[in-house]
Design a protein around this motif. Structure first.
Motif, PDB file in Angstrom:
ATOM      1  N   ARG A  94      61.801  60.770  41.536  1.00 60.58           N
ATOM      2  CA  ARG A  94      60.913  61.870  41.158  1.00 60.58           C
ATOM      3  C   ARG A  94      59.596  61.842  41.917  1.00 60.58           C
ATOM      4  NH1 ARG A  94      62.489  65.440  37.762  1.00 60.58           N
ATOM      5  NH2 ARG A  94      64.260  64.974  36.447  1.00 60.58           N
ATOM      6  N   ASN A 128      67.683  70.872  42.900  1.00 53.17           N
ATOM      7  CA  ASN A 128      68.145  71.094  41.532  1.00 53.17           C
ATOM      8  C   ASN A 128      67.620  70.018  40.587  1.00 53.17           C
ATOM      9  OD1 ASN A 128      71.029  70.392  39.703  1.00 53.17           O
ATOM     10  ND2 ASN A 128      69.919  72.314  39.437  1.00 53.17           N
ATOM     11  N   ASP A 132      64.051  71.630  39.663  1.00 54.42           N
ATOM     12  CA  ASP A 132      64.616  72.586  38.694  1.00 54.42           C
ATOM     13  C   ASP A 132      65.027  73.915  39.316  1.00 54.42           C
ATOM     14  OD1 ASP A 132      64.423  70.742  36.669  1.00 54.42           O
ATOM     15  OD2 ASP A 132      62.442  71.419  36.026  1.00 54.42           O
ATOM     16  N   GLU A 134      67.791  76.511  40.143  1.00 51.88           N
ATOM     17  CA  GLU A 134      69.072  76.811  39.509  1.00 51.88           C
ATOM     18  C   GLU A 134      69.813  77.867  40.322  1.00 51.88           C
ATOM     19  OE1 GLU A 134      70.410  75.208  37.208  1.00 51.88           O
ATOM     20  OE2 GLU A 134      68.763  74.175  36.175  1.00 51.88           O
ATOM     21  N   VAL A 135      71.102  77.917  40.126  1.00 52.19           N
ATOM     22  CA  VAL A 135      71.942  78.854  40.869  1.00 52.19           C
ATOM     23  C   VAL A 135      71.727  80.275  40.352  1.00 52.19           C
ATOM     24  CG1 VAL A 135      74.323  79.539  41.375  1.00 52.19           C
ATOM     25  CG2 VAL A 135      73.697  77.119  41.319  1.00 52.19           C
ATOM     26  N   ASN A 138      76.669  82.185  43.316  1.00 54.90           N
ATOM     27  CA  ASN A 138      77.450  81.712  44.450  1.00 54.90           C
ATOM     28  C   ASN A 138      77.650  82.936  45.328  1.00 54.90           C
ATOM     29  OD1 ASN A 138      78.555  80.108  41.871  1.00 54.90           O
ATOM     30  ND2 ASN A 138      78.537  78.821  43.683  1.00 54.90           N
ATOM     31  N   ASP A 299      64.345  84.279  34.548  1.00 51.31           N
ATOM     32  CA  ASP A 299      65.045  83.080  34.995  1.00 51.31           C
ATOM     33  C   ASP A 299      66.240  83.466  35.858  1.00 51.31           C
ATOM     34  OD1 ASP A 299      66.974  83.981  33.260  1.00 51.31           O
ATOM     35  OD2 ASP A 299      66.915  82.251  31.936  1.00 51.31           O
ATOM     36  N   GLU A 300      67.040  82.465  36.210  1.00 50.75           N
ATOM     37  CA  GLU A 300      68.124  82.713  37.162  1.00 50.75           C
ATOM     38  C   GLU A 300      69.156  83.685  36.611  1.00 50.75           C
ATOM     39  OE1 GLU A 300      67.519  79.907  35.633  1.00 50.75           O
ATOM     40  OE2 GLU A 300      69.351  79.191  34.660  1.00 50.75           O
TER      41      GLU A 300
ATOM     42  N   ARG B   2      63.479  68.339  32.881  1.00 49.10           N
ATOM     43  CA  ARG B   2      64.579  68.149  31.959  1.00 49.10           C
ATOM     44  C   ARG B   2      64.339  66.999  30.985  1.00 49.10           C
ATOM     45  NH1 ARG B   2      69.478  69.098  36.187  1.00 49.10           N
ATOM     46  NH2 ARG B   2      68.880  71.214  36.649  1.00 49.10           N
ATOM     47  N   TRP B 150      73.707  78.350  27.757  1.00 48.99           N
ATOM     48  CA  TRP B 150      73.498  77.784  29.096  1.00 48.99           C
ATOM     49  C   TRP B 150      72.116  77.151  29.195  1.00 48.99           C
ATOM     50  CZ3 TRP B 150      73.858  75.487  33.382  1.00 48.99           C
ATOM     51  CH2 TRP B 150      73.005  75.709  34.453  1.00 48.99           C
ATOM     52  N   ARG B 151      71.121  77.842  28.682  1.00 46.78           N
ATOM     53  CA  ARG B 151      69.755  77.309  28.785  1.00 46.78           C
ATOM     54  C   ARG B 151      69.638  75.977  28.043  1.00 46.78           C
ATOM     55  NH1 ARG B 151      68.631  83.252  28.052  1.00 46.78           N
ATOM     56  NH2 ARG B 151      68.200  83.953  30.169  1.00 46.78           N
ATOM     57  N   LYS B 154      71.759  73.210  30.068  1.00 42.23           N
ATOM     58  CA  LYS B 154      71.184  72.635  31.292  1.00 42.23           C
ATOM     59  C   LYS B 154      69.995  71.739  30.958  1.00 42.23           C
ATOM     60  CE  LYS B 154      68.127  76.483  32.499  1.00 42.23           C
ATOM     61  NZ  LYS B 154      67.730  77.487  33.467  1.00 42.23           N
ATOM     62  N   GLU B 160      75.547  72.034  35.024  1.00 42.33           N
ATOM     63  CA  GLU B 160      75.222  72.766  36.244  1.00 42.33           C
ATOM     64  C   GLU B 160      76.208  73.913  36.394  1.00 42.33           C
ATOM     65  OE1 GLU B 160      74.378  70.207  39.789  1.00 42.33           O
ATOM     66  OE2 GLU B 160      75.170  68.671  38.473  1.00 42.33           O
ATOM     67  N   ILE B 161      75.841  74.881  37.189  1.00 38.53           N
ATOM     68  CA  ILE B 161      76.725  76.032  37.369  1.00 38.53           C
ATOM     69  C   ILE B 161      77.819  75.698  38.383  1.00 38.53           C
ATOM     70  CG2 ILE B 161      76.840  78.359  38.359  1.00 38.53           C
ATOM     71  CD1 ILE B 161      74.326  79.040  36.839  1.00 38.53           C
TER      72      ILE B 161
END
Lengths: 317, 348
Positions: A94, A128, A132, A134-135, A138, A299-300, B2, B150-151, B154, B160-161
């Motif tokens: 970290r 990730n 943090d 996020e996807v 794809n 958010d994502e 996290r 999902w929130r 994670k 993870e996706i």
């Protein structure tokens, strides 16, 4: 590693930066770095330097795009040229250079709403786990063969003018969020970028009004090489304009010696379906669009459903 | 940032005032009492779940299930993480995937514990008890959650996706199945034992694939307590080379569609795919359905084969999430190599 200095790059870092970047697969030229700095300024980059010998261990930069979101302007910034050696970073530490660089840049720009990018596999683990990201999606590509295409015939756009913004405003009403495609942005992105040849073509009506435009280039993205429809600004309510521009883009790819034309559009866009009707197929790619969101509301998951993106939103092409 | 992960190494265990333990026969009444109350509050279309459905889903599954529960001192269920187990073939070896379903946490019964912490404790305990490289252990935990789940997943369980999921749709008249010389189609009341041969051949093409044998398929489709599932297989020279299942239903905000529940065709058996497509089209037409929908991974060869037949791609609200339990098989690997259909999910 605690002695690592995280700071804005200085002119004297240039040689060490290029050497460190090249060693880690980041080959941005000095000319392109200057072009980026003209828009983003040096303030949107950080380097991790060993104070004792000035050696650059890492770099992390963002290029901002003014983005229309929820009836206001905000900054979405694309992360690019981010590198920090895993060995030096002791895995997913970290307090390693990658995390410190990313945090330093975001803390310096609290106005940013979203940081985003397409990450390579190794970098994705760090982005990730440590920052943090996020996807968002794809990234599937729309791909069509172009061997049956004609000859490009639409007007070449030497530069974009004020009509680009008019056109953009006709397109963007349904978007929850989108980088603003105005004259200044489009000229910076597609006319002034050094070392890359973009083909910019538009369609005007009898009154000389720009009704739609596309930008094409060849290159590699998401594990695929070929011709790319990088930008597509066409009102979905004008399918006949889209048909002519798409036929011309396929012709541009063929004239460029490519066998296929590919692009990336949000799957909720009417163009996503229209392109399939025009013979495009939806193909998986290695690319993953990811975002680090600084506002809980956006958010994502929200971005996936509301954020208009094309390949113009990444400098990978 | 996290949260740190915490889970129990052995059960039962105390978590605040709650007792965390695995399912015991007879718990289903208390589970359903909380389930029907919690989900009834958040979903206006919710229909209370019956005990018969619960027993089919969790006790009938030939691959098994894993259920962790948090009980109040009064014996009420304050939280649950349930998983449907799938026996899988993973790079030629037997393993298991566990799909998290029916995750719930009752605000009124948690006794001051945060929702996220209970979600995290149950999720991380599941990993400690069941993850591993053995043939009956889980190599992947996964799910197709709503955004709120999902929130939490994670943040508290390191999900993870795997994929943001697109769907394939078509009007029956839009498909152009090719020729099927030498292929004989057979509608089924139940699956024959030799159906496993299709799985064996397909697992050479797909490096991760849930076992499709008679026991699994009969449970999933013949015995489904709430759906009439249409099942067919294709034979060439007497050998089973593919099968498909469809049902009528609503999915992803669209009403009354022909849903392609399951689809597996041995590699190279294009005639079987054509015959099964024609059967699906005929069934959808006969039922008066205007649209058909399928869910497949976009990285599978079938994804492009379907598009060549006339299916088109549309967005869906779903995304598949996963948590890697064993080295070498992370979510990116699963994205590239795991074949699944709508029938692998709990969405039907």
């Amino acid at each position: 590693m605690t002695g690592l200095e995280i700071r804005v790059p200085r002119p004297a870092d240039e040689g060490a930066l290029l050497a460190a970047g090249a060693a880690l697969g980041c080959t941005r030229t000095a000319a392109e770095r200057a072009w980026l700095a003209a828009r983003a300024g040096a303030a949107r980059a950080r380097v991790a330097v060993l104070p004792e010998d000035g050696r650059v261990l890492g770099h992390y930069a963002c290029v901002p795009r003014t983005t229309w979101i929820a009836a206001r302007e905000a900054v979405f910034a694309e992360v690019l040229d981010a590198f920090a050696p895993r060995a030096e970073a002791h895995g997913l530490q970290r307090e390693g250079p990658y995390a410190r660089l990313g945090h330093a840049l975001s803390e310096a720009h609290p106005e940013d709403l979203v940081h985003h990018g397409y990450f390579g596999r190794a970098e994705w683990r760090m982005a990730n786990a440590l920052l943090d990201f996020e996807v968002v999606r794809n990234q599937c590509l729309l791909v069509r063969g172009c061997v049956d295409a004609g000859v490009p015939a639409l007007e070449e756009l030497a530069r974009f003018d004020h009509q680009a913004k008019w056109l953009w405003e006709r397109c963007s009403g349904a978007f929850g969020a989108a980088a603003i495609r105005d004259e200044g942005y489009l000229n910076w992105r597609f006319v002034e970028r050094p070392g890359v040849r973009y083909e910019r073509r538009g369609l005007r009506d009898a009154n000389g009004i720009l009704r739609g435009l596309y930008v094409y280039r060849s290159g590699a993205f998401g594990g695929r090489s070929g011709g790319w429809l990088v930008e597509w600004i066409v009102p979905p309510e004008e399918p006949q304009v889209g048909e002519r521009l798409l036929a011309d883009a396929l012709a541009a790819a063929r004239a460029d010696g490519q066998r296929e034309l590919a692009c990336a559009l949000p799957e909720w866009s009417p163009w996503f379906e229209a392109f399939q009707r025009a013979g495009f197929r939806v193909v998986a790619s290695e690319a993953v669009l990811a975002a680090r969101c600084f506002a809980r509301k956006y958010d994502e998951v929200w971005l996936r459903d509301h954020w208009w993106t094309t390949l113009a939103d990444t400098l990978a092409l | 940032m996290r949260a740190r992960l915490f889970g129990f190494d052995a059960l039962p265990a105390q978590y605040g005032e709650l007792t965390v333990r695995t399912y015991r026969p007879g718990d289903e009444r208390a589970i359903l009492e909380t389930f029907n109350r919690v989900f009834g509050r958040v979903d206006v279309t919710f229909r209370p779940r019956s005990e018969a459905f619960w027993r089919w889903r969790f006790l009938g599954n030939p691959s098994g299930s894993r259920i962790l529960l948090a009980f109040t001192p009064e014996g009420r269920v304050a939280g649950q993480l349930a998983c449907l187990v799938q026996r899988v073939r993973l790079d030629g070896r037997p393993s298991c995937f566990s799909q998290g379903v029916d995750q719930m946490s009752d605000n009124d019964l948690r006794g001051g514990l945060k929702r996220g912490s209970l979600v995290g404790v149950l999720g991380n305990t599941m990993v400690k008890l069941y993850a591993g490289t053995g043939p009956t252990q889980d190599s992947l935990g996964w799910g197709a959650p709503v955004p709120a789940a999902w929130r939490a997943g994670k943040a508290f369980a390191r999900y993870e996706i795997i994929r943001t999921q697109l769907k394939l749709c078509a009007a029956p008249g839009a498909l152009r199945p090719g020729p099927a010389p030498g292929v004989v189609l057979e509608e089924l009341r139940e699956f024959p034992p030799e159906i496993v041969g299709v799985f064996e051949r397909a697992s050479a093409r797909h490096r991760a694939l849930a076992v499709r044998d008679k026991a699994q398929l009969d449970w999933r489709w013949r015995d489904h307590p709430e759906r009439r599932c249409h099942m067919a297989l294709a034979r060439r020279g007497g050998t089973v080379v593919g099968y498909a299942v469809w049902t009528r239903g609503d999915f992803d905000g669209a009403r009354d569609e022909a849903l392609l529940c399951d689809w597996l065709v041995a590699p190279g058996e294009d005639g079987a795919a054509a015959a099964l497509t024609a059967w699906l089209v005929e069934g959808a037409r006969a039922a008066g359905l205007e649209r058909m929908t399928a869910l497949l991974p976009d990285t599978a060869p079938e994804w492009l084969e379907f598009q060549r037949t006339g299916w088109r791609v549309y967005p869906s609200r779903y995304f598949f999430i996963g948590r890697q339990y064993v080295r070498g098989y992370d979510v990116q690997w699963m994205n590239r190599n795991w074949y699944y259909t709508l029938g692998d999910t709990d969405l039907l």
